[in-house]
Design a protein around this motif. Structure first.
Motif, PDB file in Angstrom:
ATOM      1  N   GLY A 142       0.879  -1.154  -0.082  1.00  0.00           N
ATOM      2  CA  GLY A 142       0.071   0.097   0.038  1.00  0.00           C
ATOM      3  C   GLY A 142       0.954   1.430  -0.059  1.00  0.00           C
ATOM      4  N   ARG A 143       1.939   1.418  -0.807  1.00  0.00           N
ATOM      5  CA  ARG A 143       2.887   2.402  -0.683  1.00  0.00           C
ATOM      6  C   ARG A 143       2.213   3.678  -1.318  1.00  0.00           C
ATOM      7  N   GLU A 144       1.489   3.248  -2.691  1.00  0.00           N
ATOM      8  CA  GLU A 144       0.993   4.297  -3.400  1.00  0.00           C
ATOM      9  C   GLU A 144      -0.276   4.772  -2.662  1.00  0.00           C
ATOM     10  N   THR A 145      -1.127   3.923  -1.905  1.00  0.00           N
ATOM     11  CA  THR A 145      -2.114   4.484  -1.233  1.00  0.00           C
ATOM     12  C   THR A 145      -1.807   5.514  -0.069  1.00  0.00           C
ATOM     13  N   LEU A 146      -0.557   5.254   0.674  1.00  0.00           N
ATOM     14  CA  LEU A 146      -0.274   6.078   1.591  1.00  0.00           C
ATOM     15  C   LEU A 146       0.282   7.404   0.937  1.00  0.00           C
ATOM     16  N   ALA A 147       1.070   7.173  -0.221  1.00  0.00           N
ATOM     17  CA  ALA A 147       1.406   8.538  -1.022  1.00  0.00           C
ATOM     18  C   ALA A 147       0.337   9.490  -1.300  1.00  0.00           C
ATOM     19  N   ARG A 148      -0.782   8.829  -1.975  1.00  0.00           N
ATOM     20  CA  ARG A 148      -1.938   9.597  -2.192  1.00  0.00           C
ATOM     21  C   ARG A 148      -2.663  10.221  -1.202  1.00  0.00           C
ATOM     22  N   TYR A 149      -2.829   9.541  -0.158  1.00  0.00           N
ATOM     23  CA  TYR A 149      -3.447  10.004   1.291  1.00  0.00           C
ATOM     24  C   TYR A 149      -2.749  11.172   1.620  1.00  0.00           C
ATOM     25  N   LEU A 150      -1.013  10.997   1.829  1.00  0.00           N
ATOM     26  CA  LEU A 150      -0.335  12.094   2.303  1.00  0.00           C
ATOM     27  C   LEU A 150      -0.705  13.423   1.446  1.00  0.00           C
ATOM     28  N   PHE A 152       4.995  11.817  -7.687  1.00  0.00           N
ATOM     29  CA  PHE A 152       5.405  10.329  -6.778  1.00  0.00           C
ATOM     30  C   PHE A 152       6.151   9.468  -7.938  1.00  0.00           C
ATOM     31  N   LEU A 153       7.185   9.180  -7.440  1.00  0.00           N
ATOM     32  CA  LEU A 153       8.097   8.421  -8.132  1.00  0.00           C
ATOM     33  C   LEU A 153       8.346   6.824  -7.314  1.00  0.00           C
ATOM     34  N   ASP A 154       7.390   6.115  -8.081  1.00  0.00           N
ATOM     35  CA  ASP A 154       7.501   4.715  -7.609  1.00  0.00           C
ATOM     36  C   ASP A 154       8.581   3.749  -8.037  1.00  0.00           C
ATOM     37  N   GLU A 155       9.186   2.916  -7.042  1.00  0.00           N
ATOM     38  CA  GLU A 155      10.512   2.295  -7.311  1.00  0.00           C
ATOM     39  C   GLU A 155      11.555   3.139  -7.838  1.00  0.00           C
ATOM     40  N   VAL A 156      11.811   4.222  -7.066  1.00  0.00           N
ATOM     41  CA  VAL A 156      12.801   5.081  -7.290  1.00  0.00           C
ATOM     42  C   VAL A 156      14.224   4.449  -7.457  1.00  0.00           C
ATOM     43  N   ALA A 157      14.397   3.282  -6.813  1.00  0.00           N
ATOM     44  CA  ALA A 157      15.770   2.662  -6.920  1.00  0.00           C
ATOM     45  C   ALA A 157      16.177   2.139  -8.255  1.00  0.00           C
ATOM     46  N   ASP A 158      15.157   2.035  -9.002  1.00  0.00           N
ATOM     47  CA  ASP A 158      15.396   1.562 -10.199  1.00  0.00           C
ATOM     48  C   ASP A 158      15.724   2.643 -11.486  1.00  0.00           C
ATOM     49  N   MET A 159      15.990   4.129 -11.004  1.00  0.00           N
ATOM     50  CA  MET A 159      16.154   4.977 -11.909  1.00  0.00           C
ATOM     51  C   MET A 159      17.654   5.055 -12.278  1.00  0.00           C
ATOM     52  N   ASP A 160      17.833   5.164 -13.424  1.00  0.00           N
ATOM     53  CA  ASP A 160      19.367   5.196 -13.936  1.00  0.00           C
ATOM     54  C   ASP A 160      19.951   6.298 -13.448  1.00  0.00           C
ATOM     55  N   LEU A 161      21.457   6.188 -13.136  1.00  0.00           N
ATOM     56  CA  LEU A 161      22.281   7.129 -12.815  1.00  0.00           C
ATOM     57  C   LEU A 161      22.198   8.530 -13.385  1.00  0.00           C
ATOM     58  N   GLU A 162      22.100   8.804 -14.695  1.00  0.00           N
ATOM     59  CA  GLU A 162      22.005   9.683 -15.250  1.00  0.00           C
ATOM     60  C   GLU A 162      20.648  10.895 -15.110  1.00  0.00           C
ATOM     61  N   ALA A 191       8.868   9.663  -2.924  1.00  0.00           N
ATOM     62  CA  ALA A 191       9.275   8.572  -3.537  1.00  0.00           C
ATOM     63  C   ALA A 191       9.238   7.447  -2.528  1.00  0.00           C
ATOM     64  N   ALA A 192       9.148   6.000  -3.457  1.00  0.00           N
ATOM     65  CA  ALA A 192       8.872   4.773  -3.012  1.00  0.00           C
ATOM     66  C   ALA A 192       9.835   3.849  -3.350  1.00  0.00           C
ATOM     67  N   THR A 193      10.013   2.638  -2.772  1.00  0.00           N
ATOM     68  CA  THR A 193      10.867   1.855  -3.056  1.00  0.00           C
ATOM     69  C   THR A 193      10.667   0.290  -2.152  1.00  0.00           C
ATOM     70  N   HIS A 194      10.675  -0.816  -2.967  1.00  0.00           N
ATOM     71  CA  HIS A 194      10.803  -2.287  -1.925  1.00  0.00           C
ATOM     72  C   HIS A 194      12.264  -2.337  -1.705  1.00  0.00           C
ATOM     73  N   LYS A 195      13.056  -1.700  -2.144  1.00  0.00           N
ATOM     74  CA  LYS A 195      14.573  -2.029  -1.838  1.00  0.00           C
ATOM     75  C   LYS A 195      15.223  -1.317  -0.780  1.00  0.00           C
ATOM     76  N   ASN A 196      16.326  -1.824  -0.300  1.00  0.00           N
ATOM     77  CA  ASN A 196      17.186  -1.074   0.425  1.00  0.00           C
ATOM     78  C   ASN A 196      18.005  -0.023  -0.029  1.00  0.00           C
ATOM     79  N   LEU A 197      17.771   1.272   0.160  1.00  0.00           N
ATOM     80  CA  LEU A 197      18.436   2.326  -0.801  1.00  0.00           C
ATOM     81  C   LEU A 197      19.621   2.467  -0.152  1.00  0.00           C
ATOM     82  N   GLU A 198      19.866   2.441   1.031  1.00  0.00           N
ATOM     83  CA  GLU A 198      21.325   2.432   1.571  1.00  0.00           C
ATOM     84  C   GLU A 198      22.154   1.249   0.871  1.00  0.00           C
ATOM     85  N   GLU A 199      21.653   0.139   0.754  1.00  0.00           N
ATOM     86  CA  GLU A 199      22.590  -0.985  -0.147  1.00  0.00           C
ATOM     87  C   GLU A 199      22.888  -0.611  -1.337  1.00  0.00           C
TER      88      GLU A 199
END
Length: 455
Positions: free
Chosen positions: A175-183, A234-244, A275-283
């Motif tokens: 429910g990440r997007e639901t939370l983002a829309r609610y925010l 809202f950037l969903d799965e922001v971890a998948d954005m390429d470096l450029e 932004a939202a992600t299911h990954k560990n961004l620190e990793e």
């Protein structure tokens, strides 16, 4: 932040300045243009929420501009035509080309304000309807009375009052997007757009155009940043954005301006990033796949959406919520989950989280009979002979269907499994399944598989 940006195009200084003053008194931001050339430049400078466009001007007439702006991607916003020499034929032509309305001069100020208000409301409703069609659910408060969900909702309400960036983490289907829309709906930007970007669905070579827009051959394509002006991106799965793209986005948000692809003039922006992600961004930062400076920008306020197995006491409320939803919106027959079924489902592992529960409710309402859903029926639905998609989403392939329908369900389950396996990376998935990427995108769309939902 909720003021609308209006462009007034008229070659008569008295009229355009009068209209500007009136609209500014109503709380709008207004820019003026005296001819077609300056109107084109104004559209390059910033995407308006509404245009008031005179028909007769010295260099180019308003009908020509209306045709020009409506090519390719359609009109960028509602356009109200104005003329002191209008004819029925002109009004009909303007309407055919997409104009919202036609006002005759001398202008009635009461009618002008009413038309502007209705045009802005109609555009907002249009955008909301687009969002509802795409996501099938209206914006609602996250369901659940457990202490964990109550704390989360209180956090969101506090964060919404401050214009900070937010990073939402959580498992797929939680429910990440639901939370983002609610925010967004709790914030001061609630009357401005909420624009969602499924980062995984944007090919790396097109990411700059999708985010920042482009100027090609005098035509302007407004990117997602401009579409979200004054509102939330809202950037969903922001971890998948390429470096450029990460670098360009960081630069734009640091300076408050960016260049469209092919453009030379900077475009100012005012937008909130969630932004939202299911990954560990620190990793991802440690591995070099995500920029450290962008991570710290996004991680100003972290929010974690708990998986359903951590608050199973909310399962009964969720069951009731989705039963009511499908009865109201899909005209499915009402059925009540009895106590045994509810207790059984409270102990289910819910690997697919809330999305799995939603799918289960829909399946039981479609296939079941009687007013009550029993534990035996739930167990049969969860353990019946079937092929599962493998992502925990609860989607199944039944062996009791005609061959054509079973084949379609198998294709959907197979592709959803591959999406989950490759974490939404279409390039790797296409190579693995032996399909050309464009054909794969087409197949996913035909089967109504949303890429961002299946990671």
């Amino acid at each position: 932040m909720s003021a609308s940006h209006i462009l007034v195009v008229d070659d008569e200084p008295d009229i355009r300045n009068l209209v500007k003053e009136i609209l500014e008194d109503e709380g709008h931001e207004v820019v003026v243009a005296e001819n077609g050339a300056s109107a084109r430049q104004a559209l390059r400078d910033r995407r308006p929420d509404l245009v008031l466009l005179d028909i007769w001007m010295p260099d180019v007439d308003g009908i020509t501009l209306l045709k020009e702006w409506g090519e390719d991607e359609g009109l960028p916003c509602p356009i109200i035509m104005m003329s002191g020499h209008g004819t029925v034929e002109t009004a009909v032509e303007a309407t055919r080309l997409g104009a919202y309305d036609f006002l005759e001069k001398p202008l009635s100020l009461a009618k002008l304000l009413l038309t502007v208000e209705r045009a802005l409301e109609a555009e907002q409703l249009k955008q909301e309807n687009v969002g509802l069609r795409r996501h099938s659910m209206p914006v609602h408060e996250p369901t659940g009375k457990s202490p964990m969900m109550q704390r989360l909702k209180e956090q969101v309400k506090r964060i919404a009052q401050h214009d900070t960036w937010v990073l939402i983490t959580g498992e797929p289907g939680s429910g990440r997007e639901t939370l983002a829309r609610y925010l967004h709906m709790q914030s001061v930007r609630r009357d401005r757009p909420f624009v969602d970007v499924a980062v995984t669905s944007i090919a790396s070579e097109n990411s700059a155009r999708e985010l920042f827009g482009s100027e090609e051959g005098g035509r302007i394509h407004y990117g997602r940043l401009e579409q979200a002006a004054g509102g939330t991106l809202f950037l969903d799965e922001v971890a998948d954005m390429d470096l450029e793209a990460q670098s360009q986005l960081l630069g734009a948000l640091d300076t408050g301006a960016f260049l469209r692809v092919g453009g030379t003039d900077p475009v100012s922006i005012d937008v909130r990033i969630i932004a939202a992600t299911h990954k560990n961004l620190e990793e991802s930062v440690q591995s070099g796949d995500f920029r450290e400076d962008l991570f710290y920008h996004l991680n100003v306020v972290p929010l974690r959406v708990p998986p359903l197995r951590e608050h199973p006491e909310d399962v009964p409320d969720l069951l009731n919520f989705y039963v009511d939803h499908f009865v109201a919106h899909e005209k499915l027959p009402y059925r009540r989950f009895n106590v045994g079924a509810q207790n059984f489902l409270r102990n289910h592992p819910w690997y697919g989280n809330v999305r799995e529960l939603k799918n289960l409710v829909q399946r039981l309402l479609i296939l079941g009979a009687g007013d009550e859903v029993s534990q035996d029926e739930v167990e049969a639905a969860l353990g019946a002979p079937e092929l599962r998609s493998g992502d925990g989403g609860g989607d199944v392939v039944s062996f009791d269907l005609p061959l054509r329908q079973a084949r379609e369900q198998f294709e959907k389950a197979y592709l959803e499994y591959q999406l989950h396996k490759h974490e939404g990376n279409i390039s790797r998935m296409a190579k693995d399944v032996g399909m050309e990427r464009t054909h794969l995108y087409r197949k996913l769309r035909s089967l109504e598989i949303e890429i961002k939902d299946r990671r």
